[in-house]
Design a protein around this motif. Structure first.
Motif, PDB file in Angstrom:
ATOM      1  N   UNK A 107      16.421   7.001 -49.365  1.00 52.95           N
ATOM      2  CA  UNK A 107      16.376   5.646 -49.910  1.00 52.95           C
ATOM      3  C   UNK A 107      16.289   4.577 -48.822  1.00 52.95           C
ATOM      4  N   UNK A 108      16.334   4.964 -47.564  1.00 52.19           N
ATOM      5  CA  UNK A 108      16.230   3.983 -46.482  1.00 52.19           C
ATOM      6  C   UNK A 108      14.842   3.345 -46.472  1.00 52.19           C
ATOM      7  N   UNK A 109      14.754   2.123 -45.967  1.00 50.73           N
ATOM      8  CA  UNK A 109      13.467   1.434 -45.939  1.00 50.73           C
ATOM      9  C   UNK A 109      12.524   2.033 -44.910  1.00 50.73           C
ATOM     10  N   UNK A 110      13.070   2.631 -43.875  1.00 48.41           N
ATOM     11  CA  UNK A 110      12.263   3.306 -42.857  1.00 48.41           C
ATOM     12  C   UNK A 110      12.989   4.568 -42.432  1.00 48.41           C
ATOM     13  N   UNK A 111      12.325   5.703 -42.556  1.00 46.38           N
ATOM     14  CA  UNK A 111      12.891   6.992 -42.134  1.00 46.38           C
ATOM     15  C   UNK A 111      11.955   7.616 -41.113  1.00 46.38           C
ATOM     16  N   UNK A 112      12.468   7.868 -39.923  1.00 43.42           N
ATOM     17  CA  UNK A 112      11.720   8.554 -38.879  1.00 43.42           C
ATOM     18  C   UNK A 112      12.393   9.899 -38.620  1.00 43.42           C
ATOM     19  N   UNK A 113      11.595  10.913 -38.400  1.00 42.41           N
ATOM     20  CA  UNK A 113      12.114  12.233 -38.036  1.00 42.41           C
ATOM     21  C   UNK A 113      11.724  12.503 -36.590  1.00 42.41           C
ATOM     22  N   UNK A 114      12.647  13.037 -35.806  1.00 38.19           N
ATOM     23  CA  UNK A 114      12.390  13.060 -34.366  1.00 38.19           C
ATOM     24  C   UNK A 114      13.024  14.245 -33.664  1.00 38.19           C
ATOM     25  N   UNK A 115      12.458  14.524 -32.496  1.00 39.03           N
ATOM     26  CA  UNK A 115      12.966  15.442 -31.494  1.00 39.03           C
ATOM     27  C   UNK A 115      12.470  14.906 -30.153  1.00 39.03           C
ATOM     28  N   UNK A 116      12.754  15.631 -29.083  1.00 39.14           N
ATOM     29  CA  UNK A 116      12.309  15.162 -27.771  1.00 39.14           C
ATOM     30  C   UNK A 116      10.793  15.060 -27.675  1.00 39.14           C
ATOM     31  N   UNK A 117      10.080  15.897 -28.410  1.00 43.01           N
ATOM     32  CA  UNK A 117       8.616  15.917 -28.272  1.00 43.01           C
ATOM     33  C   UNK A 117       7.964  14.625 -28.759  1.00 43.01           C
ATOM     34  N   UNK A 120       9.513   9.266 -27.191  1.00 46.64           N
ATOM     35  CA  UNK A 120       8.962   8.001 -26.705  1.00 46.64           C
ATOM     36  C   UNK A 120       8.274   7.217 -27.807  1.00 46.64           C
ATOM     37  N   UNK A 121       7.460   7.885 -28.597  1.00 47.84           N
ATOM     38  CA  UNK A 121       6.746   7.213 -29.687  1.00 47.84           C
ATOM     39  C   UNK A 121       7.734   6.695 -30.731  1.00 47.84           C
ATOM     40  N   UNK A 122       8.795   7.459 -30.981  1.00 46.16           N
ATOM     41  CA  UNK A 122       9.811   7.009 -31.938  1.00 46.16           C
ATOM     42  C   UNK A 122      10.489   5.738 -31.444  1.00 46.16           C
ATOM     43  N   UNK A 123      10.852   5.712 -30.164  1.00 51.09           N
ATOM     44  CA  UNK A 123      11.484   4.517 -29.588  1.00 51.09           C
ATOM     45  C   UNK A 123      10.534   3.320 -29.634  1.00 51.09           C
ATOM     46  N   UNK A 124       9.262   3.542 -29.345  1.00 47.93           N
ATOM     47  CA  UNK A 124       8.297   2.435 -29.378  1.00 47.93           C
ATOM     48  C   UNK A 124       8.127   1.883 -30.781  1.00 47.93           C
ATOM     49  N   UNK A 207       4.850   9.045 -33.694  1.00 49.59           N
ATOM     50  CA  UNK A 207       6.131   9.156 -34.375  1.00 49.59           C
ATOM     51  C   UNK A 207       5.885   9.859 -35.712  1.00 49.59           C
ATOM     52  N   UNK A 208       6.955  10.211 -36.408  1.00 47.41           N
ATOM     53  CA  UNK A 208       6.817  10.887 -37.704  1.00 47.41           C
ATOM     54  C   UNK A 208       7.603  10.097 -38.745  1.00 47.41           C
ATOM     55  N   UNK A 209       6.884   9.588 -39.733  1.00 45.78           N
ATOM     56  CA  UNK A 209       7.454   8.695 -40.742  1.00 45.78           C
ATOM     57  C   UNK A 209       7.523   9.417 -42.078  1.00 45.78           C
ATOM     58  N   UNK A 210       8.694   9.406 -42.695  1.00 46.89           N
ATOM     59  CA  UNK A 210       8.888  10.043 -44.002  1.00 46.89           C
ATOM     60  C   UNK A 210       8.996   8.976 -45.077  1.00 46.89           C
ATOM     61  N   UNK A 211       8.264   9.161 -46.165  1.00 44.24           N
ATOM     62  CA  UNK A 211       8.301   8.217 -47.279  1.00 44.24           C
ATOM     63  C   UNK A 211       8.474   8.978 -48.587  1.00 44.24           C
ATOM     64  N   UNK A 212       9.116   8.321 -49.531  1.00 43.05           N
ATOM     65  CA  UNK A 212       9.341   8.911 -50.846  1.00 43.05           C
ATOM     66  C   UNK A 212       8.138   8.613 -51.729  1.00 43.05           C
ATOM     67  N   UNK A 213       7.459   9.664 -52.179  1.00 38.56           N
ATOM     68  CA  UNK A 213       6.241   9.514 -52.971  1.00 38.56           C
ATOM     69  C   UNK A 213       6.302  10.441 -54.181  1.00 38.56           C
TER      70      UNK A 213
END
Length: 258
Positions: A107-117, A120-124, A207-213
């Motif tokens: 339910x968050x407005x922005x959900x990112x999924x991440x690891x070290x790989x 950098x893109x997630x932080x940006x 980065x990897x963005x998750x959305x509810x669809x």
């Protein structure tokens, strides 16, 4: 940027912005799936849901933790996935920690999924969105997995613009319980190269963005060029065209990769 680091069980209410971290191995695997051509990843809530989705969509690729099992096409190993052609395919992923964490903040407005790989893109992307408050979900070991916490802390530091040496964060991850269990062959469905692949810093530029669809949590890649890359691009091609921002209403379809 105000950063909170919570385990899945500690989430009391949906955060505004969530970064769900699973280094070993769910979101390293997800990044490799996109690198191998996958269009999207559906994050399943259970093995039964994953199999049901696979039954309705036989061309989808079903992936799970642990050893191979009937109905599933792949296991949760980046090394075993890196040679698989997933061009244009949809992947259904169910893991014990990463997918659970992502669904917990759906339910968050922005959900990112991440690891070290994709750190950098997630932080940006967090910087680009001007996020003032971010909840980092440490998925492993009930919020105590040091590889996930180290990665979350590293991304948080980078998102503030502070110069950050990754060496100590990677060392912690490499000495974590999960890394030891993978290296010693204690986890099924693993490959000897998995730990090294999970510790490849900034291997991928998205980065990897998750959305509810339509009741499904769908993960897609979202390209986030570095500042140097943007300067080079604008020098040769002019300013990049606007793209739909993650987390905003809009049409369906993959988030742009360029």
């Amino acid at each position: 940027m105000d950063s909170r680091f919570l385990g899945i069980a500690d989430l009391v209410e949906p955060p505004s912005v969530a970064v769900v971290v699973d280094v070993m191995r769910a979101f390293t695997v997800a990044a490799w799936a996109f690198a191998r051509g996958a269009e999207e990843i559906v994050l399943a809530g259970s093995l039964e849901e994953a199999l049901a989705l696979k039954a309705r969509h036989p061309d989808w690729v079903a992936l799970k933790d642990g050893p191979p099992a009937p109905g599933f096409d792949a296991v949760n190993s980046p090394a075993l996935l890196r040679s698989v052609d997933l061009g244009g395919r949809t992947v259904v992923q169910k893991t014990t920690a990463g997918t659970v964490g992502a669904l917990a903040v759906k339910e968050a407005s922005l959900v990112l999924c991440a690891g070290f790989v994709v750190a950098g893109a997630t932080a940006r992307l967090l910087q680009a969105r001007g996020c003032d408050s971010v909840t980092f979900v440490v998925t492993g070991e009930d919020g105590r997995a040091d590889e996930d916490l180290a990665c979350a802390q590293y991304i948080a530091r980078r998102a503030t613009g502070a110069g950050t040496d990754a060496a100590e964060f990677l060392r912690r991850a490499g000495e974590s319980r999960a890394a030891a269990e993978l290296a010693e062959g204690m986890r099924q469905g693993a490959h000897p190269d998995d730990v090294a692949l999970c510790l490849e810093l900034d291997r991928f530029p998205f980065a990897m963005v998750a959305t509810l669809e339509d009741s499904l949590m769908v993960l897609r890649p979202y390209a986030v060029p570095s500042a140097a890359a943007r300067v080079r691009s604008e020098r040769w091609r002019g300013p990049a065209p606007a793209v739909r921002e993650p987390g905003r209403p809009g049409g369906r379809g993959p988030l742009p990769m360029a």
